[in-house]
Structures are given as structure tokens and as C-alpha cells.
Design an enzyme around this catalytic site. Structure first.
Site, mmCIF file in Angstrom:
data_model
loop_
_atom_site.group_PDB
_atom_site.id
_atom_site.type_symbol
_atom_site.label_atom_id
_atom_site.label_comp_id
_atom_site.label_asym_id
_atom_site.label_seq_id
_atom_site.Cartn_x
_atom_site.Cartn_y
_atom_site.Cartn_z
ATOM 1 N N PHE A 164 -13.310 -2.174 9.540
ATOM 2 C CA PHE A 164 -13.995 -3.456 9.728
ATOM 3 C C PHE A 164 -14.165 -3.798 11.208
ATOM 4 C CE2 PHE A 164 -12.581 -8.069 10.105
ATOM 5 C CZ PHE A 164 -13.868 -8.583 10.121
ATOM 6 N N ASP A 224 -11.094 8.793 11.775
ATOM 7 C CA ASP A 224 -10.713 7.882 10.696
ATOM 8 C C ASP A 224 -10.499 8.687 9.419
ATOM 9 O OD1 ASP A 224 -10.798 5.686 8.685
ATOM 10 O OD2 ASP A 224 -11.607 4.488 10.329
ATOM 11 N N ASN A 225 -9.520 8.292 8.611
ATOM 12 C CA ASN A 225 -9.316 8.978 7.336
ATOM 13 C C ASN A 225 -9.987 8.258 6.171
ATOM 14 O OD1 ASN A 225 -7.662 6.781 6.886
ATOM 15 N ND2 ASN A 225 -5.839 7.979 6.325
ATOM 16 N N GLY A 245 -11.327 2.184 5.817
ATOM 17 C CA GLY A 245 -12.653 2.125 6.419
ATOM 18 C C GLY A 245 -13.680 2.798 5.529
ATOM 19 N N LEU A 276 -6.959 1.681 16.890
ATOM 20 C CA LEU A 276 -7.048 0.673 15.831
ATOM 21 C C LEU A 276 -6.473 1.167 14.510
ATOM 22 C CD1 LEU A 276 -10.729 -0.603 16.326
ATOM 23 C CD2 LEU A 276 -8.652 -1.556 17.317
ATOM 24 N N THR A 288 2.452 5.921 8.797
ATOM 25 C CA THR A 288 1.156 5.830 9.470
ATOM 26 C C THR A 288 1.273 5.039 10.761
ATOM 27 O OG1 THR A 288 -0.077 6.016 7.405
ATOM 28 C CG2 THR A 288 -1.205 4.954 9.248
ATOM 29 N N ALA A 345 -4.198 -1.984 19.347
ATOM 30 C CA ALA A 345 -4.407 -3.165 18.516
ATOM 31 C C ALA A 345 -3.121 -3.476 17.768
ATOM 32 C CB ALA A 345 -5.547 -2.932 17.536
ATOM 33 N N TYR A 368 5.428 -3.668 8.062
ATOM 34 C CA TYR A 368 4.288 -3.686 8.978
ATOM 35 C C TYR A 368 4.653 -4.359 10.301
ATOM 36 C CZ TYR A 368 -0.542 -4.595 10.527
ATOM 37 O OH TYR A 368 -1.722 -4.656 11.230
ATOM 38 N N LYS A 380 4.625 -2.381 13.939
ATOM 39 C CA LYS A 380 3.730 -2.779 15.017
ATOM 40 C C LYS A 380 4.509 -3.257 16.240
ATOM 41 C CE LYS A 380 -0.097 -2.452 14.795
ATOM 42 N NZ LYS A 380 -0.938 -1.258 15.067
#
Length: 317
Positions: A11, A31-32, A36, A74, A93, A115, A147, A151
Site C-alpha cells: 500500500f 516483495d513477496n 502487497g 518497508l 520476517t 519504516a 510486532y 519493530k
């Protein structure tokens, strides 16, 4: 400039790619497609290079980083539903992916923008939250916080590459970025409400509905990201990126129904029914954006009504 954007078919990544190409830069997307979609790139597919792959594939990334001038990281496992239902994959991930990207950026001395997310603040209910505020997070065995923890570690890793190795890093903490192309499959509330309203289906409000959130149009967020990417003053810094207009989730649902002219009704659902075990919510999350205003000169321009109208327009094409 030749930019490598991990998660560039997502996005935010697709909107950022469009802006970079429009100003004459080259973009390679890695990108996997887990969250997305190549359809997000339909307007620019002939102008950018796309490579499918896993963010933990170090060999593939090594070549791409070595050939780029700048890396925008990202790629992440995101979305409340996704994280709570797949905590192990999310951790792998977000932790291993960022570790590999930063290691390779250091190896080839490439500037990198990371990000991050407002989730790093956890349960801190201070209003507003500034970049120096403490993290207050829940029990480490609750998947809701996987998460946030990942991060935060990503941020620390990036920052200490800057401190110890002088790697030019920049960090943005995104607060509820919304707009065209965002999907609601993973728990994002605005596209979920808009999609339901357009079908005259119930809008499901979880918990009390009194939770306070702030929503930033993706166009505003991408402007902020570009300004941070290009600014020498941003090196080694972290910036909140968001809109500080506050609204409750219940009032958001009512606003979506009003703007769409929907016949939908609002239905309340308890957290226990809405989410698997391991979910906790924050009652209020508001960004302090004074730092990015002062250092970079950015502030959001698009209000919530226009955000909703843009999403309606995109979904009714």
C-alpha cells in the site's frame, strides 16, 4: 538515484514508488506479495523493476543492495489479524528481514530509511506521544506485542549501525496511514468500514468503540517519507509521521456511513469474539508531530473526510 524498496508492491510502497518515478528516479521493488499486490503497480509497471522474493533471502538482497544507491525498507509482516494469527512468522520476517537489510546496507555503505510504527509505544497512553517517550508493552507471550517488540529491535539495530559504523540511517514511525489501495483483510479499520458501507453491510466496531485513533492520508505520509529520505538533518533521527486529529472508532463508523450515504448499521463485537487469544488494545494513540514540523518542515494537509472520500472513489471505480 536508483532506489531499492523492500515491500514496494504494498500500500505505502506503491505510492512511494510512483512519486520517485515521477521525479525521475529509478526504482527496484523487492516483495513477496504476501500483503502487497502487483495490481498496486499497474500505473507504473513499465517504469519500475519488480523482483519477487523473501525478505530473508540474503543472497538475493545482497545483489540488489549492492546495485542500488539508496534502500527504503518497508517490508514487514503487519496488520493486527495477521500478527495475532501468525506470530512466529511475523517475528521472523520483521526481525531477520531487517537484520539482513541493515547488514547489507552497512556492507555496501548504502543509506537506508527504515519504516517503523506507532506500535513501538505499546500501551503508553500519553497524549500526544513524542519520539522520546518510553515504550510500555504487555506480556512477552501475548502475540499482540510481537510486532511492537520486533519493530523496536529493528529501530535499535538501525540506530546502533549509525552510532558505531556511521551508517546513514533514517527512521519514520508511521501512525495509521490510510488511503486508496489499502485493504481491510488484516484488521485495518478504515478500509474495512468503507468496504462494508459501500455494500450496505454492518460495520463491526470492536470493544467499546471509544478507542481514540488518528488517521493520516497516504499522500501526506509519502510526502513526509520523501522529505526525511532527502534531508541530511534526518540522518540518525527518528520521526513520528501521522495526523494528530483525534476520533473515536464509533464516530469513525458513523462518519463513514454519513459520507457514503450507506444504509449500514453499526454492530458491536467484543474483543474476545473479534480476535484470537493474545490480543490487547490501546485506548488512545495520538502522535506528537512537532519534531518533523520543526526539523523537516512537514505537516499533514488532508483531513479525514477527504481521506474517506478518496477511499470511496477508489473502491467504486
Amino acid at each position: 538515484m536508483k532506489y531499492l524498496i523492500t515491500g514496494g508492491a504494498g500500500f505505502i510502497g506503491s505510492h512511494l514508488t510512483e512519486k520517485l518515478i515521477a521525479r525521475g528516479d529509478q526504482v527496484v521493488i523487492y516483495d513477496n506479495l504476501s500483503t502487497g499486490s502487483t495490481s498496486n503497480l499497474s500505473r507504473i509497471e513499465k517504469s519500475c523493476s519488480f523482483q519477487a522474493g523473501n525478505i530473508r533471502d540474503k543472497a538475493a538482497l545482497d545483489k540488489l543492495v549492492s546495485e542500488s544507491d539508496y534502500v527504503v525498507h518497508l517490508a514487514a509482516a503487519l496488520g493486527v489479524f495477521n500478527i495475532v494469527n501468525n506470530p512466529l512468522e511475523s517475528l521472523r520476517t520483521n526481525l531477520q528481514g531487517s537484520e539482513i537489510v541493515l547488514e547489507l546496507c552497512d556492507k555496501y555503505r548504502k543509506p537506508v530509511l527504515l519504516a517503523s510504527t506507532s506500535e513501538v509505544y505499546g500501551k503508553n497512553d500519553k497524549v500526544p506521544l513524542n519520539e522520546e517517550d518510553d515504550r510500555i508493552i504487555g506480556h512477552p507471550l501475548k502475540s499482540r506485542w510481537a510486532y511492537s517488540e520486533a519493530k523496536a529491535v529493528d529501530e535499535s539495530l538501525a540506530y546502533f549501525y549509525y552510532i558505531e559504523n556511521n551508517l546513514p540511517i533514517r527512521i519514520v514511525r508511521l501512525f495509521n496511514t490510510v488511503g486508496p489501495r489499502q485493504v481491510g483483510h488484516y484488521g485495518m479499520v478504515v478500509p474495512r468500514f468503507v468496504n462494508a458501507a459501500l455494500k450496505n453491510e454492518p460495520l463491526f466496531v470492536f470493544g467499546s468503540g471509544e478507542q481514540i485513533r488518528c488517521f493520516c492520508h497516504v499522500a501526506d505520509a509519502v510526502k513526509a517519507v520523501l522529505l526525511v529520505m532527502d534531508s541530511d538533518r534526518a540522518v540518525g533521527q527518528v520521526f513520528n509521521v501521522g495526523n494528530d486529529y483525534q476520533i473515536s472508532i464509533m464516530k469513525l463508523a458513523q462518519k463513514v456511513i454519513q459520507i457514503t450515504g450507506s444504509k449500514s448499521r453499526i454492530e458491536m463485537i467484543s474483543y474476545e469474539k473479534a480476535y484470537p487469544e493474545g490480543f490487547e488494545d490501546m485506548q488512545r494513540r495520538v502522535p506528537d508531530i512537532s519534531k518533523i514540523k520543526q526539523v523537516i518542515g512537514w505537516e499533514p494537509e488532508i483531513n479525514l473526510d477527504q481521506i474517506i472520500k478518496d477511499m470511496v472513489s477508489f473502491n467504486t471505480k
